[in-house]
Write a protein that holds these residues in place. Sequence first.
Motif, PDB file in Angstrom:
ATOM      1  N   LEU A 132      50.083  35.806  33.302  1.00 46.15           N
ATOM      2  CA  LEU A 132      50.038  37.270  33.360  1.00 46.15           C
ATOM      3  C   LEU A 132      51.372  37.789  33.910  1.00 46.15           C
ATOM      4  N   PRO A 133      51.736  39.031  33.578  1.00 45.45           N
ATOM      5  CA  PRO A 133      52.925  39.629  34.206  1.00 45.45           C
ATOM      6  C   PRO A 133      52.772  39.584  35.727  1.00 45.45           C
ATOM      7  N   ALA A 134      53.871  39.460  36.434  1.00 45.53           N
ATOM      8  CA  ALA A 134      53.862  39.210  37.883  1.00 45.53           C
ATOM      9  C   ALA A 134      52.994  40.201  38.667  1.00 45.53           C
ATOM     10  N   ARG A 135      53.170  41.491  38.446  1.00 45.43           N
ATOM     11  CA  ARG A 135      52.411  42.490  39.208  1.00 45.43           C
ATOM     12  C   ARG A 135      50.925  42.418  38.866  1.00 45.43           C
ATOM     13  N   MET A 136      50.606  42.244  37.590  1.00 42.66           N
ATOM     14  CA  MET A 136      49.212  42.138  37.158  1.00 42.66           C
ATOM     15  C   MET A 136      48.579  40.889  37.779  1.00 42.66           C
ATOM     16  N   GLN A 137      49.322  39.800  37.799  1.00 40.97           N
ATOM     17  CA  GLN A 137      48.840  38.551  38.388  1.00 40.97           C
ATOM     18  C   GLN A 137      48.561  38.742  39.878  1.00 40.97           C
ATOM     19  N   GLU A 138      49.474  39.413  40.572  1.00 37.91           N
ATOM     20  CA  GLU A 138      49.291  39.660  41.995  1.00 37.91           C
ATOM     21  C   GLU A 138      48.022  40.476  42.254  1.00 37.91           C
ATOM     22  N   ILE A 139      47.840  41.538  41.492  1.00 38.29           N
ATOM     23  CA  ILE A 139      46.666  42.402  41.652  1.00 38.29           C
ATOM     24  C   ILE A 139      45.397  41.626  41.314  1.00 38.29           C
ATOM     25  N   PHE A 140      45.427  40.877  40.221  1.00 36.61           N
ATOM     26  CA  PHE A 140      44.251  40.109  39.797  1.00 36.61           C
ATOM     27  C   PHE A 140      43.870  39.075  40.866  1.00 36.61           C
ATOM     28  N   ASN A 141      44.857  38.381  41.411  1.00 40.01           N
ATOM     29  CA  ASN A 141      44.571  37.377  42.441  1.00 40.01           C
ATOM     30  C   ASN A 141      44.024  38.010  43.715  1.00 40.01           C
ATOM     31  N   LEU A 142      44.557  39.161  44.093  1.00 38.79           N
ATOM     32  CA  LEU A 142      44.026  39.857  45.266  1.00 38.79           C
ATOM     33  C   LEU A 142      42.573  40.256  45.039  1.00 38.79           C
ATOM     34  N   SER A 143      42.255  40.623  43.802  1.00 38.49           N
ATOM     35  CA  SER A 143      40.890  41.029  43.474  1.00 38.49           C
ATOM     36  C   SER A 143      39.941  39.842  43.392  1.00 38.49           C
ATOM     37  N   ARG A 144      40.316  38.832  42.614  1.00 34.64           N
ATOM     38  CA  ARG A 144      39.385  37.746  42.329  1.00 34.64           C
ATOM     39  C   ARG A 144      39.443  36.577  43.299  1.00 34.64           C
ATOM     40  N   LYS A 145      40.612  36.298  43.832  1.00 33.23           N
ATOM     41  CA  LYS A 145      40.725  35.149  44.731  1.00 33.23           C
ATOM     42  C   LYS A 145      40.621  35.545  46.199  1.00 33.23           C
ATOM     43  N   ASP A 146      41.189  36.701  46.551  1.00 32.95           N
ATOM     44  CA  ASP A 146      41.135  37.145  47.939  1.00 32.95           C
ATOM     45  C   ASP A 146      39.954  38.081  48.194  1.00 32.95           C
ATOM     46  N   ASN A 147      39.224  38.411  47.125  1.00 31.21           N
ATOM     47  CA  ASN A 147      38.015  39.241  47.217  1.00 31.21           C
ATOM     48  C   ASN A 147      38.271  40.615  47.844  1.00 31.21           C
ATOM     49  N   LEU A 148      39.440  41.186  47.579  1.00 29.67           N
ATOM     50  CA  LEU A 148      39.732  42.526  48.085  1.00 29.67           C
ATOM     51  C   LEU A 148      39.196  43.564  47.105  1.00 29.67           C
ATOM     52  N   SER A 149      38.773  44.682  47.622  1.00 30.51           N
ATOM     53  CA  SER A 149      38.310  45.781  46.769  1.00 30.51           C
ATOM     54  C   SER A 149      39.522  46.457  46.136  1.00 30.51           C
ATOM     55  N   HIS A 150      39.266  47.258  45.109  1.00 29.01           N
ATOM     56  CA  HIS A 150      40.355  47.997  44.471  1.00 29.01           C
ATOM     57  C   HIS A 150      41.061  48.884  45.486  1.00 29.01           C
ATOM     58  N   LYS A 151      40.278  49.496  46.379  1.00 40.89           N
ATOM     59  CA  LYS A 151      40.861  50.378  47.389  1.00 40.89           C
ATOM     60  C   LYS A 151      41.758  49.601  48.348  1.00 40.89           C
ATOM     61  N   GLU A 152      41.294  48.409  48.791  1.00 38.84           N
ATOM     62  CA  GLU A 152      42.098  47.590  49.704  1.00 38.84           C
ATOM     63  C   GLU A 152      43.400  47.148  49.042  1.00 38.84           C
ATOM     64  N   ILE A 153      43.314  46.777  47.770  1.00 35.19           N
ATOM     65  CA  ILE A 153      44.515  46.352  47.039  1.00 35.19           C
ATOM     66  C   ILE A 153      45.481  47.527  46.913  1.00 35.19           C
ATOM     67  N   ALA A 154      44.941  48.692  46.565  1.00 31.28           N
ATOM     68  CA  ALA A 154      45.779  49.877  46.408  1.00 31.28           C
ATOM     69  C   ALA A 154      46.519  50.197  47.704  1.00 31.28           C
ATOM     70  N   GLU A 155      45.810  50.128  48.832  1.00 31.21           N
ATOM     71  CA  GLU A 155      46.436  50.395  50.126  1.00 31.21           C
ATOM     72  C   GLU A 155      47.495  49.345  50.435  1.00 31.21           C
ATOM     73  N   LYS A 156      47.169  48.090  50.178  1.00 29.03           N
ATOM     74  CA  LYS A 156      48.096  46.993  50.490  1.00 29.03           C
ATOM     75  C   LYS A 156      49.384  47.094  49.679  1.00 29.03           C
ATOM     76  N   LEU A 157      49.258  47.491  48.391  1.00 25.40           N
ATOM     77  CA  LEU A 157      50.416  47.514  47.505  1.00 25.40           C
ATOM     78  C   LEU A 157      51.035  48.900  47.349  1.00 25.40           C
ATOM     79  N   GLY A 158      50.411  49.911  47.935  1.00 20.30           N
ATOM     80  CA  GLY A 158      50.946  51.259  47.853  1.00 20.30           C
ATOM     81  C   GLY A 158      50.850  51.861  46.456  1.00 20.30           C
ATOM     82  N   ILE A 159      49.731  51.568  45.773  1.00 21.32           N
ATOM     83  CA  ILE A 159      49.501  52.116  44.435  1.00 21.32           C
ATOM     84  C   ILE A 159      48.114  52.756  44.415  1.00 21.32           C
ATOM     85  N   SER A 160      47.775  53.417  43.319  1.00 20.40           N
ATOM     86  CA  SER A 160      46.485  54.106  43.252  1.00 20.40           C
ATOM     87  C   SER A 160      45.357  53.141  42.894  1.00 20.40           C
TER      88      SER A 160
END
Length: 193
Positions: A132-160
Amino acid sequence: MSVYSNFSDEELTVLLKRGDQPAFTEIYNRYWAEMYFHTFRMLKEEESSKDVVQDVFSTLWLKSSSLNERTKLSGHLYISVRNKVLNLIAQHKVRNDYLSSVAAFVSQTTTESTLYDEREILDIVEAEIRNLPARMQEIFNLSRKDNLSHKEIAEKLGISDQTVKKQVQNALKIIKGKVPVVESGLFALFLLR
């Protein structure tokens, strides 16, 4: 010797709340080792312990403006470390339970998935995630492997939240097209939780 080393925790907390970088540095220097050893006693893993402590101090800095000035700093740090450790342990348990359910499903299927054993399927999925593209891979791994919610990922990465949701959906579409056992339902069990 910095003048900040003479300040009490209460004085440092007031300065930290105002975004004072040297006050944060003094807090970090004052408490890092203590928090690390506290974490290490619970996790018994050097790298995981360092990650937890780093995360606690990062959160302290990022959320310093909302810190209550009357909060006892050492108590706040101990509670933060404890909560991060408990979350980490829970995430590992969820991941292990999840992988066990995947293994059980694979062993029960006799259709198309019998061409692949569990490890092959996991290897294929992991390879596709790495493609996967680097940013997509990072987001996907945070979601599926680190079990973070979309909101937690958004806060962590500074995106919506919407950007996170769209990136996860796009990753699933890409991976779904590459995994050979989609029809068996394993893909849904493995990724669509």
